[in-house]
Scaffold this active site. Structure first.
Site, mmCIF file in Angstrom:
data_model
loop_
_atom_site.group_PDB
_atom_site.id
_atom_site.type_symbol
_atom_site.label_atom_id
_atom_site.label_comp_id
_atom_site.label_asym_id
_atom_site.label_seq_id
_atom_site.Cartn_x
_atom_site.Cartn_y
_atom_site.Cartn_z
ATOM 1 N N ASP A 117 -10.711 9.129 -0.118
ATOM 2 C CA ASP A 117 -10.123 8.544 -0.889
ATOM 3 C C ASP A 117 -10.746 7.676 -1.970
ATOM 4 O O ASP A 117 -11.447 6.411 -1.773
ATOM 5 C CB ASP A 117 -7.929 7.479 -1.168
ATOM 6 C CG ASP A 117 -8.005 7.021 -2.143
ATOM 7 O OD1 ASP A 117 -8.129 7.329 -3.003
ATOM 8 O OD2 ASP A 117 -6.849 6.275 -1.729
ATOM 9 N N TYR B 297 -5.892 -4.564 5.291
ATOM 10 C CA TYR B 297 -5.423 -3.364 4.442
ATOM 11 C C TYR B 297 -6.590 -2.709 2.952
ATOM 12 O O TYR B 297 -6.999 -3.128 1.958
ATOM 13 C CB TYR B 297 -3.980 -3.510 3.709
ATOM 14 C CG TYR B 297 -3.246 -2.303 2.963
ATOM 15 C CD1 TYR B 297 -3.264 -0.784 4.047
ATOM 16 C CD2 TYR B 297 -2.805 -2.426 1.707
ATOM 17 C CE1 TYR B 297 -2.619 -0.422 3.279
ATOM 18 C CE2 TYR B 297 -2.613 -0.952 0.965
ATOM 19 C CZ TYR B 297 -2.317 0.318 1.893
ATOM 20 O OH TYR B 297 -2.124 0.927 1.397
ATOM 21 N N LYS C 120 -3.273 3.825 3.214
ATOM 22 C CA LYS C 120 -3.396 4.723 4.766
ATOM 23 C C LYS C 120 -4.238 4.879 5.874
ATOM 24 O O LYS C 120 -4.990 5.866 5.228
ATOM 25 C CB LYS C 120 -2.421 5.518 4.330
ATOM 26 C CG LYS C 120 -0.904 4.975 3.461
ATOM 27 C CD LYS C 120 0.117 4.234 3.835
ATOM 28 C CE LYS C 120 0.523 3.492 2.591
ATOM 29 N NZ LYS C 120 0.036 3.414 1.744
#
Ligand SMILES: O=C(COP(=O)(O)O)[C@@H](O)[C@H](O)[C@H](O)COP(=O)(O)O
Length: 363
Positions: free
Chosen positions: A11, A230, A233
């Site tokens: 990403d 984080y 995902k």
């Protein structure tokens, strides 16, 4: 002829939130990769799932090749520059380290690679998911390769009768890769005991027991383990060889019709069904419902045919509606119970801080 397939996914920025990469970013990445077809590479194909860009590269340089990985890194970096220039959101998000160190493992992108002797006709499928977790393929692959209720080939084909060997990775051990090999059908219950927990255990590879040939490879990177926080995902990619000594294409796809609840979606912190979609689908504005796409190819001397989209035929339209019904039912439950992930799996720390403050208020 021995061929290597490398699937690398990252990403590197998207339009208007975590949606999809811009056309210019995709074109930039594709241009970088295409320039090496006929040199480093035999062939290449680029697509996206949600905001993740997937590179499928064929070559003869083996798994973990430094130059092939460097090419993918360069392509993602060049795409990131374009994403930055366009002001895209999360530009370079999955490129977690500053410098390329010889291998993409541990740098952020998801990697699945397999080297094999090409069959006279070599059909295979690339699976790619967005907004979910590395174990999201556990159930569909288990059903396709080990359950005769779902895969008739296990009963009908003598080639498949001895079953398959599964390699399962323990994602909680971060200091080094740690895996166990279990043979089905003898170790089915042990396999189920691990695969029932997709947050912790993920299928990393599958082999034919009769022929010793590798059938599948799945990426098992946990971005959180690399960045320590984080950063999005850990949506997996996989390569699955199909037909003859392996499950047929139409045996691999149906387990995805179960639409199993998986972890992921908005803020990586909830459970929603894994929805089968066409390749090049944008991330869903409905709570980022987890998505999987599958492209089937034929390979000849390392050259790729055009793809067939596994989830494009009309059968899957009805299942997408069903997935949305399941998703809406779960979302009605909001933050409650299984709708939200357990504390240790939450991707944002806000709730933990809030609970620490509340702790002090208890008498
Ligand atoms: O799941 C999401 C993004 O996942 P991704 O990185 O695309 O795999 C989103 O729901 C984001 O968590 C959400 O949009 C908030 O994003 P930030 O504002 O923290 O970037």
């Amino acid at each position: 002829m021995k061929v290597t397939l490398s699937v690398l996914k990252a990403d590197i920025g998207s339009i208007g939130g975590h949606t999809l990469p811009s056309r210019r970013v995709l074109a930039k990445v594709e241009e970088a990769v295409r320039a090496e077809v006929g040199r480093l590479l035999l062939d290449a194909y680029v697509f996206h799932i949600g905001d993740d860009i997937v590179l499928l590269l064929s070559h003869t340089r083996g798994v973990g090749d430094k130059e092939v990985h460097a090419l993918a890194w360069r392509a993602f970096l060049e795409g990131t520059e374009t994403a930055r220039a366009e002001g895209l959101y999360g530009a370079g998000q999955d490129l977690l380290k500053d410098a390329f160190t010889g291998n993409l493992h541990g740098l952020g992108p998801q990697v699945a690679e397999m080297e094999f002797e090409e069959r006279p006709s070599e059909p295979f499928v690339v699976l790619a998911a967005d907004k979910t977790e590395p174990g999201a393929f556990n159930l569909p692959l288990y059903l396709a390769f080990a359950d005769p209720m779902h895969c008739p080939g296990l009963l009908l084909s003598p080639e498949m009768r001895p079953g398959f060997r599964f390699r399962v990775m323990d994602l909680a051990r971060t200091e080094r890769d740690s895996s166990v090999d279990l043979e089905a059908p003898e170790r089915l219950y042990d396999l189920a005991a691990l695969l029932r927990d997709p947050h912790r255990f993920a299928i990393a590879g599958i082999w034919s027991r009769r022929h010793g040939e590798q059938a599948a490879v799945v990426s098992t990177t946990r971005l959180r383990n690399i960045a320590g926080r984080y950063v999005g995902k850990d949506d997996p990619v996989a390569i699955v060889r199909v037909q003859k000594i392996f499950p047929a294409t139409e045996e691999l796809a149906p387990p995805f019709a179960l639409l199993p609840f998986v972890a992921g979606d908005t803020r990586g912190s909830h459970h929603l069904p894994l929805m089968p979609v066409r390749a090049n689908t944008q991330a869903s504005s409905f709570f980022c419902v987890p998505m999987v796409c599958g492209l089937a190819f034929s390979l000849k001397e390392g050259r790729l045919s055009e793809p067939v989209d596994l989830f494009a035929d009309p059968a899957w339209d009805a299942l997408r509606l069903r997935a949305m019904e399941k998703a809406q039912d779960m979302r009605r439950q909001g933050f409650y119970g299984p709708a939200m992930l357990p504390m240790e799996e939450l991707e944002y720390t806000g709730i933990a801080e809030r609970l620490r403050e509340l702790e002090r208020e208890f008498g």
